[in-house]
Design a protein around this motif. Structure first.
Motif, PDB file in Angstrom:
ATOM      1  N   SER A   1      -7.208   4.161  -3.454  1.00  0.00           N
ATOM      2  CA  SER A   1      -5.923   3.641  -2.980  1.00  0.00           C
ATOM      3  C   SER A   1      -4.950   3.423  -4.127  1.00  0.00           C
ATOM      4  O   SER A   1      -5.364   3.141  -5.252  1.00  0.00           O
ATOM      5  CB  SER A   1      -6.148   2.307  -2.263  1.00  0.00           C
ATOM      6  OG  SER A   1      -6.964   2.488  -1.125  1.00  0.00           O
TER       7      SER A   1
ATOM      8  N   GLY B   1       0.829  -1.211   0.000  1.00  0.00           N
ATOM      9  CA  GLY B   1       0.000   0.000   0.000  1.00  0.00           C
ATOM     10  C   GLY B   1       0.859   1.255   0.000  1.00  0.00           C
ATOM     11  O   GLY B   1       1.879   1.318   0.700  1.00  0.00           O
TER      12      GLY B   1
ATOM     13  N   ASN C   1       0.897   5.157   0.955  1.00  0.00           N
ATOM     14  CA  ASN C   1       0.184   6.089   1.830  1.00  0.00           C
ATOM     15  C   ASN C   1       0.895   7.425   1.857  1.00  0.00           C
ATOM     16  O   ASN C   1       2.123   7.491   1.669  1.00  0.00           O
ATOM     17  CB  ASN C   1       0.125   5.519   3.259  1.00  0.00           C
ATOM     18  CG  ASN C   1      -0.756   4.288   3.311  1.00  0.00           C
ATOM     19  OD1 ASN C   1      -1.972   4.391   3.265  1.00  0.00           O
ATOM     20  ND2 ASN C   1      -0.138   3.107   3.370  1.00  0.00           N
TER      21      ASN C   1
ATOM     22  N   LYS D   1      -5.499   2.427   5.586  1.00  0.00           N
ATOM     23  CA  LYS D   1      -6.493   3.485   5.394  1.00  0.00           C
ATOM     24  C   LYS D   1      -7.803   3.139   6.106  1.00  0.00           C
ATOM     25  O   LYS D   1      -8.460   4.000   6.701  1.00  0.00           O
ATOM     26  CB  LYS D   1      -6.721   3.716   3.896  1.00  0.00           C
ATOM     27  CG  LYS D   1      -5.450   4.195   3.176  1.00  0.00           C
ATOM     28  CD  LYS D   1      -5.603   4.153   1.669  1.00  0.00           C
ATOM     29  CE  LYS D   1      -4.296   4.432   0.955  1.00  0.00           C
ATOM     30  NZ  LYS D   1      -3.328   3.303   1.028  1.00  0.00           N
TER      31      LYS D   1
ATOM     32  N   THR E   1      -7.441   3.366   9.846  1.00  0.00           N
ATOM     33  CA  THR E   1      -7.456   4.791  10.208  1.00  0.00           C
ATOM     34  C   THR E   1      -8.891   5.301  10.278  1.00  0.00           C
ATOM     35  O   THR E   1      -9.291   5.954  11.254  1.00  0.00           O
ATOM     36  CB  THR E   1      -6.645   5.607   9.174  1.00  0.00           C
ATOM     37  OG1 THR E   1      -5.304   5.119   9.155  1.00  0.00           O
ATOM     38  CG2 THR E   1      -6.653   7.091   9.495  1.00  0.00           C
ATOM     39  N   ALA E   2      -9.680   4.992   9.259  1.00  0.00           N
ATOM     40  CA  ALA E   2     -11.079   5.459   9.248  1.00  0.00           C
ATOM     41  C   ALA E   2     -11.840   4.895  10.446  1.00  0.00           C
ATOM     42  O   ALA E   2     -12.606   5.605  11.108  1.00  0.00           O
ATOM     43  CB  ALA E   2     -11.749   5.054   7.934  1.00  0.00           C
TER      44      ALA E   2
ATOM     45  N   ILE F   1     -13.575  -0.633  -1.687  1.00  0.00           N
ATOM     46  CA  ILE F   1     -12.265  -0.012  -1.897  1.00  0.00           C
ATOM     47  C   ILE F   1     -12.032   0.157  -3.396  1.00  0.00           C
ATOM     48  O   ILE F   1     -12.192  -0.786  -4.170  1.00  0.00           O
ATOM     49  CB  ILE F   1     -11.136  -0.898  -1.305  1.00  0.00           C
ATOM     50  CG1 ILE F   1     -11.364  -1.110   0.203  1.00  0.00           C
ATOM     51  CG2 ILE F   1      -9.758  -0.304  -1.591  1.00  0.00           C
ATOM     52  CD1 ILE F   1     -11.248   0.113   1.065  1.00  0.00           C
TER      53      ILE F   1
ATOM     54  N   GLY G   1      -7.682   8.164  -0.603  1.00  0.00           N
ATOM     55  CA  GLY G   1      -7.658   6.824  -0.014  1.00  0.00           C
ATOM     56  C   GLY G   1      -8.458   6.750   1.273  1.00  0.00           C
ATOM     57  O   GLY G   1      -9.477   6.041   1.354  1.00  0.00           O
ATOM     58  N   VAL G   2      -8.038   7.465   2.295  1.00  0.00           N
ATOM     59  CA  VAL G   2      -8.777   7.481   3.561  1.00  0.00           C
ATOM     60  C   VAL G   2     -10.142   8.131   3.360  1.00  0.00           C
ATOM     61  O   VAL G   2     -11.149   7.679   3.905  1.00  0.00           O
ATOM     62  CB  VAL G   2      -7.978   8.243   4.652  1.00  0.00           C
ATOM     63  CG1 VAL G   2      -8.778   8.320   5.944  1.00  0.00           C
ATOM     64  CG2 VAL G   2      -6.632   7.573   4.910  1.00  0.00           C
TER      65      VAL G   2
END
Ligand code: NDP
Length: 325
Positions: free
Chosen positions: A320, A40, A42, A124, A127-128, A294, A152-153
């Protein structure tokens, strides 16, 4: 097998990223050798590259990947060779063909979560999850402003908040991105400048403002976010895509209506293996029941990670971004 990774010897732009040969890797005690299948990308990877988040040099890049367990170090239990796993870690170094990882950091992947999906969703999505349910603790009926909502997030925040019953006001950098945010379930999607954003949010909320602002943009959106909040609203400033938020006076919060501010980092919400697993299970459920979908906007070959950074920093990505070894 001889492995390689991408690293930076000195902080800099994408051109600072270079290939580094590692030779054969052996897991130490308590470690697992993971063969990467998808990595991933980021925004934090760019902070490590530039030194905004200082790391000892030379430094690897990348903090998440999905792959297969290839070898177990001494004392590792509960994992088997060939098992599909993913991880997020504080220590950059995932832009690599393979990596040794502490066994406690690995998350076993259900069959329903492919390697690409895991690498696109894990950091991601965790995090959400942390921001919505454990940081802001947003309830049904609240109104949330989500910045970079096609990112992404951002896309995950929009979908999960919508599923909870939150009214989502998305903000994006272009009309095309606003359309993406709307398709993710945003009730409103704005693409105005930050100078008029608070005004627009107030117009959509009968003058009241939003209960919470999820802001990963940082420096450029900070004032607009605060101005867009309702009395006792919550500012969740969780990133620096446009640069770090400059120092501010707490009086800025009282004069705007006794606001709250949190500056969370995911790693304080997945401290123990148990906490990480509970959050991951919640994410995997949201992925499998369709609450969160996603989008993988772009895939790059691992060796082309510099191009992935250029696209991310130029606001050219949505959803993403993956590196494929
Ligand atoms: P995104 O895919 O969201 O990409 C960043 C987006 O930020 C861009 O697409 C762009 O969207 C927006 N943006 C606004 N201004 C700028 C600018 N000047 N330069 C670049 N981008 C800008 O990235 P991620 O999903 O990887 O991360 C989103 C944010 O979340 C980042 O700030 C990241 O650091 C943070 N984050 C924080 C975590 C934590 O634990 N605190 C964990 C994970 C991520 P638009 O054009 O629509 O404005």
């Amino acid at each position: 097998m001889s492995e390689w990774r991408l690293s930076v010897a000195a902080y800099g732009g994408p051109e600072a990223i270079a290939r580094e040969d590692l030779g054969a890797l052996q897991p130490g005690p308590g470690e697992v050798l993971v063969r990467h299948r998808a990595i991933g990308v980021n925004f934090i990877d760019t902070y490590h590259r530039t030194g905004l988040y200082p790391v000892p040099l030379p430094a690897g890049l990348g903090v998440e990947a999905a792959g297969v367990v290839e070898a177990l170090g001494e004392g590792v239990q509960g994992l088997r060779i060939g098992e599909r796993v993913a991880y997020v870690t504080r220590v950059p170094g995932s832009y690599a063909t393979a990596r040794t990882v502490p066994a406690g950091e690995l998350i076993s992947l259900p069959d329903s979560v492919t390697d690409d999906l895991a690498a696109a969703a894990l950091l991601k999505g965790l995090t959400a999850e942390a921001l919505i349910f454990r940081c802001a603790r947003v309830d049904k009926g609240a109104t949330a402003l989500v910045h970079a909502a096609a990112g992404g997030v951002g896309q995950i925040l929009v979908q999960w908040l919508h599923a909870v019953g939150v009214t989502v006001i998305a903000h994006c950098g272009s009309v095309e991105k606003a359309a993406i945010a709307r398709s993710m379930g945003a009730d409103h999607a704005l693409h105005c400048g930050f100078d008029t954003l608070a005004e627009e949010v107030r117009a959509l909320t009968n003058g009241r403002g939003a209960d919470v602002s999820f802001d990963g943009v940082g420096a450029e959106s900070w004032t607009a976010s605060l101005d867009a909040l309702a009395r006792r609203g919550m500012m969740v400033t969780f990133g620096n895509a446009s640069g770090p938020v400059p120092p501010f006076s707490p009086l800025e919060l009282s004069r705007r209506g006794s606001l709250f501010v949190s500056r969370p980092t995911l790693f304080d919400y997945i401290v123990t293996p148990e906490e990480r697993q509970v959050a991951a299970d919640r994410l995997f459920t949201a992925l499998s029941d369709g609450t969160v979908k996603i989008t993988i906007g772009k895939r790059f070959a691992l060796i082309d990670a510099a191009d992935a950074h250029r696209a991310l920093e130029a606001r050219q990505t949505t959803g993403s971004t993956l590196l494929i070894p």
